[in-house]
Design a protein around this motif. Sequence first.
Motif, PDB file in Angstrom:
ATOM      1  N   GLY A  14      82.597 -46.226  -8.597  1.00  0.00           N
ATOM      2  CA  GLY A  14      83.584 -47.264  -8.706  1.00  0.00           C
ATOM      3  C   GLY A  14      83.905 -47.538 -10.392  1.00  0.00           C
ATOM      4  N   PRO A  15      84.119 -48.450 -10.991  1.00  0.00           N
ATOM      5  CA  PRO A  15      84.138 -48.463 -12.383  1.00  0.00           C
ATOM      6  C   PRO A  15      83.063 -47.543 -13.050  1.00  0.00           C
ATOM      7  CG  PRO A  15      84.416 -50.631 -11.400  1.00  0.00           C
ATOM      8  CD  PRO A  15      83.726 -49.855 -10.204  1.00  0.00           C
ATOM      9  N   PRO A  16      83.118 -47.329 -14.182  1.00  0.00           N
ATOM     10  CA  PRO A  16      82.157 -46.716 -15.102  1.00  0.00           C
ATOM     11  C   PRO A  16      80.743 -47.291 -14.859  1.00  0.00           C
ATOM     12  CG  PRO A  16      84.350 -46.831 -16.318  1.00  0.00           C
ATOM     13  CD  PRO A  16      84.670 -47.516 -15.198  1.00  0.00           C
ATOM     14  N   GLY A  17      79.893 -46.422 -14.683  1.00  0.00           N
ATOM     15  CA  GLY A  17      78.556 -46.767 -14.466  1.00  0.00           C
ATOM     16  C   GLY A  17      78.200 -47.929 -13.148  1.00  0.00           C
ATOM     17  N   ARG A  24      76.188 -53.029  -1.004  1.00  0.00           N
ATOM     18  CA  ARG A  24      75.244 -53.017  -2.450  1.00  0.00           C
ATOM     19  C   ARG A  24      75.821 -52.420  -3.426  1.00  0.00           C
ATOM     20  NH1 ARG A  24      70.427 -48.759  -0.840  1.00  0.00           N
ATOM     21  NH2 ARG A  24      71.831 -47.881   0.949  1.00  0.00           N
ATOM     22  N   VAL A  25      75.741 -52.845  -4.628  1.00  0.00           N
ATOM     23  CA  VAL A  25      76.151 -52.220  -5.949  1.00  0.00           C
ATOM     24  C   VAL A  25      75.002 -51.542  -6.631  1.00  0.00           C
ATOM     25  CG1 VAL A  25      77.393 -52.429  -8.105  1.00  0.00           C
ATOM     26  CG2 VAL A  25      78.189 -53.554  -6.001  1.00  0.00           C
ATOM     27  N   VAL A  26      75.155 -50.204  -7.231  1.00  0.00           N
ATOM     28  CA  VAL A  26      74.080 -49.594  -7.785  1.00  0.00           C
ATOM     29  C   VAL A  26      74.487 -49.334  -9.331  1.00  0.00           C
ATOM     30  CG1 VAL A  26      72.460 -47.579  -7.931  1.00  0.00           C
ATOM     31  CG2 VAL A  26      73.334 -48.528  -5.823  1.00  0.00           C
ATOM     32  N   LEU A  27      73.652 -49.960 -10.367  1.00  0.00           N
ATOM     33  CA  LEU A  27      74.245 -49.703 -11.790  1.00  0.00           C
ATOM     34  C   LEU A  27      73.434 -48.387 -12.063  1.00  0.00           C
ATOM     35  CD1 LEU A  27      73.321 -53.052 -13.163  1.00  0.00           C
ATOM     36  CD2 LEU A  27      75.571 -52.413 -12.396  1.00  0.00           C
ATOM     37  N   LEU A  28      74.476 -47.646 -12.600  1.00  0.00           N
ATOM     38  CA  LEU A  28      74.074 -46.070 -12.964  1.00  0.00           C
ATOM     39  C   LEU A  28      73.810 -46.034 -14.920  1.00  0.00           C
ATOM     40  CD1 LEU A  28      76.709 -44.251 -11.051  1.00  0.00           C
ATOM     41  CD2 LEU A  28      74.224 -44.722 -10.376  1.00  0.00           C
ATOM     42  N   LYS A  29      72.625 -45.320 -14.983  1.00  0.00           N
ATOM     43  CA  LYS A  29      72.331 -45.276 -16.535  1.00  0.00           C
ATOM     44  C   LYS A  29      72.336 -43.683 -16.634  1.00  0.00           C
ATOM     45  CE  LYS A  29      69.256 -49.144 -16.329  1.00  0.00           C
ATOM     46  NZ  LYS A  29      67.852 -49.734 -16.715  1.00  0.00           N
ATOM     47  N   GLU A  33      75.667 -41.089 -13.648  1.00  0.00           N
ATOM     48  CA  GLU A  33      77.065 -41.111 -13.135  1.00  0.00           C
ATOM     49  C   GLU A  33      77.708 -39.699 -13.090  1.00  0.00           C
ATOM     50  OE1 GLU A  33      81.325 -43.239 -13.800  1.00  0.00           O
ATOM     51  OE2 GLU A  33      79.542 -43.561 -15.403  1.00  0.00           O
ATOM     52  N   ARG A  34      77.340 -38.763 -14.255  1.00  0.00           N
ATOM     53  CA  ARG A  34      77.885 -37.174 -14.212  1.00  0.00           C
ATOM     54  C   ARG A  34      77.186 -36.595 -13.061  1.00  0.00           C
ATOM     55  NH1 ARG A  34      81.441 -34.466 -13.816  1.00  0.00           N
ATOM     56  NH2 ARG A  34      81.350 -32.206 -14.849  1.00  0.00           N
TER      57      ARG A  34
END
Length: 84
Positions: A14-17, A24-29, A33-34
Amino acid sequence: MNRPPRLRPGCRLGPPGILLAPERVVLLKGAAERILQLCDGQNTINEMVKELSIKPSESIKIEKEILAFLEKLQMAGLIEEAPL
C-alpha cells in the motif's frame, strides 16, 4: 523456499511502509518494503541478495536476514512460492 516468492492473493503493498492483507495491515520497517517489492514471483532469493547487497562481503548476512524475514511472512500467510 525453492521457487521465487510472491505475495499471496489479496496481499499488496500500500502506501510507503504498509503491506495490506485481508483483514490486516502490516507496518514495514527497514528493508522489508524493498524485499517485498522484489517478491514478484520472478526474483529468486539469490537475485534479491544481489540487489540488496552493497558489498559482496555482506551477501551471507543479507541472505540469512532475507530468508528469516520471508519465513516469517510465509508462516503468517502473506507470501507463497510462485507456481512452476
